[in-house]
Design a protein around this motif. Structure first.
Motif, PDB file in Angstrom:
ATOM      1  N   PHE A 136     -13.759 -54.873  -6.205  1.00 36.94           N
ATOM      2  CA  PHE A 136     -13.459 -54.080  -5.014  1.00 36.94           C
ATOM      3  C   PHE A 136     -14.604 -53.180  -4.548  1.00 36.94           C
ATOM      4  O   PHE A 136     -15.115 -53.372  -3.451  1.00 36.94           O
ATOM      5  CB  PHE A 136     -12.195 -53.230  -5.248  1.00 36.94           C
ATOM      6  CG  PHE A 136     -10.958 -54.063  -5.397  1.00 36.94           C
ATOM      7  CD1 PHE A 136     -10.328 -54.607  -4.295  1.00 36.94           C
ATOM      8  CD2 PHE A 136     -10.432 -54.326  -6.648  1.00 36.94           C
ATOM      9  CE1 PHE A 136      -9.200 -55.397  -4.425  1.00 36.94           C
ATOM     10  CE2 PHE A 136      -9.303 -55.115  -6.799  1.00 36.94           C
ATOM     11  CZ  PHE A 136      -8.684 -55.649  -5.683  1.00 36.94           C
ATOM     12  N   ARG A 137     -14.990 -52.189  -5.339  1.00 33.78           N
ATOM     13  CA  ARG A 137     -15.888 -51.150  -4.832  1.00 33.78           C
ATOM     14  C   ARG A 137     -17.264 -51.669  -4.435  1.00 33.78           C
ATOM     15  O   ARG A 137     -17.821 -51.245  -3.418  1.00 33.78           O
ATOM     16  CB  ARG A 137     -16.006 -50.011  -5.842  1.00 33.78           C
ATOM     17  CG  ARG A 137     -14.768 -49.130  -5.890  1.00 33.78           C
ATOM     18  CD  ARG A 137     -15.038 -47.846  -6.647  1.00 33.78           C
ATOM     19  NE  ARG A 137     -15.278 -48.115  -8.050  1.00 33.78           N
ATOM     20  CZ  ARG A 137     -14.390 -47.900  -9.020  1.00 33.78           C
ATOM     21  NH1 ARG A 137     -13.205 -47.394  -8.734  1.00 33.78           N
ATOM     22  NH2 ARG A 137     -14.692 -48.179 -10.264  1.00 33.78           N
TER      23      ARG A 137
ATOM     24  N   GLN B  47     -13.530 -53.013 -11.719  1.00 35.07           N
ATOM     25  CA  GLN B  47     -13.140 -52.456 -10.428  1.00 35.07           C
ATOM     26  C   GLN B  47     -14.272 -52.596  -9.413  1.00 35.07           C
ATOM     27  O   GLN B  47     -14.043 -52.945  -8.252  1.00 35.07           O
ATOM     28  CB  GLN B  47     -12.764 -50.980 -10.593  1.00 35.07           C
ATOM     29  CG  GLN B  47     -11.517 -50.737 -11.413  1.00 35.07           C
ATOM     30  CD  GLN B  47     -11.316 -49.263 -11.697  1.00 35.07           C
ATOM     31  OE1 GLN B  47     -11.531 -48.417 -10.827  1.00 35.07           O
ATOM     32  NE2 GLN B  47     -10.910 -48.940 -12.910  1.00 35.07           N
TER      33      GLN B  47
ATOM     34  N   VAL C 145     -10.235 -62.421  -4.204  1.00 35.46           N
ATOM     35  CA  VAL C 145     -10.490 -61.625  -5.413  1.00 35.46           C
ATOM     36  C   VAL C 145     -10.923 -62.537  -6.559  1.00 35.46           C
ATOM     37  O   VAL C 145     -11.808 -62.186  -7.348  1.00 35.46           O
ATOM     38  CB  VAL C 145      -9.251 -60.776  -5.784  1.00 35.46           C
ATOM     39  CG1 VAL C 145      -9.436 -60.075  -7.118  1.00 35.46           C
ATOM     40  CG2 VAL C 145      -8.985 -59.738  -4.690  1.00 35.46           C
TER      41      VAL C 145
END
Length: 196
Positions: free
Chosen positions: A14-15, A10, A135
């Protein structure tokens, strides 16, 4: 934790992932590009349409031609990025549908006979695929710098044809020194989600 994806993944996707504004000189290999595409090609789209087309800009000559069409703030980082990709929407994507959608071969003519319908679907689905691509770049341990500050008509004329609509330019590579601007805020869940 409500997500199946582990916390490290994650963070990677993303983060902790950020848009890089500087890059190291470590090259992005053809093998990395192949691995990214082999992952992201499975991202869902309407009608299994795959209108995203990727033009890799590697040569110095092509890079110089490209930066002339970018906003001034995007030019230096694009010249320095190990790899640059022009992401475009193929407005004739429907020609591939009989092969990609074998259980619904009539979709090509039923839904996409008219150019405006194709252009709308192409733009929406290529944009979805562009997000998957970003991504995927992150999944490869690279940073992506998507940009829409550009003269896209000029980019189309320089690198594409009338059947391909450019949607963004993406710088790709390992982050360099001082690659990150401060993290910008995001909207809260209450500002985004409505339940009816």
């Amino acid at each position: 934790m409500s997500l199946v994806l582990d916390s490290a993944a994650q963070d990677l996707l993303f983060r902790e992932a950020r848009t890089a504004n500087s890059f190291s000189d470590e090259p992005v290999t053809e093998e990395q590009v192949q691995a990214i595409y082999d992952l992201v090609k499975y991202g869902p789209t309407a009608f299994n349409g795959t209108p995203l087309r990727i033009t890799l800009v590697r040569s110095a000559e092509a890079r110089e031609r490209l930066v002339q069409h970018l906003a001034e703030g995007n030019q230096a980082k694009t010249l320095a990025a190990p790899l640059v990709a022009i992401l475009s929407a193929d407005n004739e994507f429907h020609e591939e549908l009989p092969r990609l959608l074998p259980h619904f071969p009539q979709a090509k003519d039923l839904f996409f006979a008219e150019r405006p319908a194709r252009e709308q679907s192409s733009l929406v689905n290529a944009s979805l695929q562009a997000a998957y691509f970003i991504v995927g770049v992150r999944a490869a341990g690279l940073a992506a710098g998507p940009m829409t500050g550009a003269d896209f008509a000029g980019i189309q004329k320089e690198f594409l044809d009338d059947d391909h609509t450019p949607i963004m330019v993406v710088n790709i590579g390992k982050p360099g020194e001082d690659a990150w601007f401060p993290r910008s805020p995001r909207l809260s869940i209450d500002e985004v989600i409505t339940t009816v």
